[in-house]
Design an enzyme around this catalytic site. Structure first.
Site, mmCIF file in Angstrom:
data_model
loop_
_atom_site.group_PDB
_atom_site.id
_atom_site.type_symbol
_atom_site.label_atom_id
_atom_site.label_comp_id
_atom_site.label_asym_id
_atom_site.label_seq_id
_atom_site.Cartn_x
_atom_site.Cartn_y
_atom_site.Cartn_z
ATOM 1 C CE1 TYR A 224 -9.404 -3.050 0.619
ATOM 2 C CE2 TYR A 224 -8.563 -1.207 -0.639
ATOM 3 C CZ TYR A 224 -8.349 -2.291 0.188
ATOM 4 O OH TYR A 224 -7.079 -2.621 0.592
ATOM 5 C CG HIS B 173 -5.594 -6.440 0.284
ATOM 6 N ND1 HIS B 173 -6.756 -6.504 1.019
ATOM 7 C CD2 HIS B 173 -5.739 -7.328 -0.741
ATOM 8 C CE1 HIS B 173 -7.568 -7.392 0.445
ATOM 9 N NE2 HIS B 173 -6.979 -7.905 -0.629
ATOM 10 C CG ASN C 215 -3.495 -2.258 6.906
ATOM 11 O OD1 ASN C 215 -3.413 -1.879 5.740
ATOM 12 N ND2 ASN C 215 -4.439 -3.085 7.306
ATOM 13 C CD GLU D 188 -8.982 -9.584 -3.207
ATOM 14 O OE1 GLU D 188 -9.836 -9.326 -2.336
ATOM 15 O OE2 GLU D 188 -7.798 -9.896 -2.926
ATOM 16 C CE LYS E 101 -3.900 -2.236 2.375
ATOM 17 N NZ LYS E 101 -4.912 -2.084 3.455
HETATM 18 P P1 CMP Z 1 -7.366 -4.636 3.930
HETATM 19 O O1 CMP Z 1 -6.904 -6.004 4.269
HETATM 20 O O2 CMP Z 1 -6.762 -3.979 2.751
HETATM 21 O O3 CMP Z 1 -8.952 -4.666 3.741
HETATM 22 C C1 CMP Z 1 -9.805 -3.619 4.128
HETATM 23 C C2 CMP Z 1 -9.070 -2.472 4.726
HETATM 24 O O4 CMP Z 1 -9.840 -1.533 5.400
HETATM 25 C C3 CMP Z 1 -8.121 -2.990 5.783
HETATM 26 O O5 CMP Z 1 -7.077 -3.697 5.187
HETATM 27 C C4 CMP Z 1 -7.741 -1.714 6.499
HETATM 28 O O6 CMP Z 1 -6.632 -1.083 5.924
HETATM 29 C C5 CMP Z 1 -8.974 -0.871 6.297
HETATM 30 N N1 CMP Z 1 -9.653 -0.649 7.558
HETATM 31 C C6 CMP Z 1 -10.213 -1.590 8.326
HETATM 32 N N2 CMP Z 1 -10.725 -0.997 9.437
HETATM 33 C C7 CMP Z 1 -10.453 0.319 9.330
HETATM 34 C C8 CMP Z 1 -10.726 1.434 10.149
HETATM 35 N N3 CMP Z 1 -11.373 1.310 11.300
HETATM 36 N N4 CMP Z 1 -10.310 2.655 9.729
HETATM 37 C C9 CMP Z 1 -9.650 2.777 8.534
HETATM 38 N N5 CMP Z 1 -9.375 1.737 7.715
HETATM 39 C C10 CMP Z 1 -9.770 0.534 8.120
#
Ligand code: CMP
Length: 140
Positions: free
Chosen positions: A51, A117, A114, A128, A11
């Site tokens: 998403y 993904h 984070n 995906e 990311k």
């Molecule tokens: P990902 O595995 O990419 O799939 C969905 C994403 O939503 C997740 O990782 C996080 O990066 C994001 N996400 C989940 N919860 C939150 C939150 N409370 N606030 C912001 N982003 C979130």
């Protein structure tokens, strides 16, 4: 077990800090092979589609804004039990809860930023992967 594929995104928070190689080293050390990889600037339409399952969540707008805020690296990973293995390697969504040695424990900044993904099932992995790769761009 037969080799399985999963889909990964490095990311914007990670590409911004030049961590692609460091993350790929963790992936490869875990026994997963990077059999497709491309660095792209995701469009808003691509991020909203990718998403789409989270469209009703309060963080959806923030999530899409973040995913288009800089380049990402989309990847196809292959290995035994690749979906589950990569989820182990990534660690918990919230880096505060991620285990030592996982990508998110090592590199993630927050639950939103984070770093990576990974697909949550083999079925979603196939969907995906197809959003970002043709078979001609994957070589196992
Ligand atoms: P990902 O595995 O990419 O799939 C969905 C994403 O939503 C997740 O990782 C996080 O990066 C994001 N996400 C989940 N919860 C939150 C939150 N409370 N606030 C912001 N982003 C979130």
């Amino acid at each position: 077990m037969a080799a399985q594929r999963t889909f990964s995104i490095i990311k914007p928070d990670a590409t911004e800090r030049n961590l692609t190689g460091a993350i790929n080293a963790v992936i490869e050390k875990a026994g997963l092979r990077i059999i497709g990889q491309r660095r792209i600037q995701m469009t808003r339409a691509q991020a909203e589609r990718f998403y789409g399952v989270h469209r009703e969540r309060p963080f959806f707008g923030e999530l899409v804004d973040f995913m288009v805020s800089g380049p990402v690296v989309v990847q196809v990973l292959e290995g035994d039990d690749a979906v589950a293995k990569y989820r182990d390697v990534m660690g918990a969504t919230n880096p505060a809860q991620a285990a030592d040695g996982t990508i998110r424990k090592l590199f993630a900044k927050s639950i939103g930023e984070n770093s990576v993904h990974g697909s949550d099932s083999a079925e979603n992995a196939a969907l995906e992967i197809a959003q970002f790769f043709s078979e001609a761009d994957i070589a196992g």
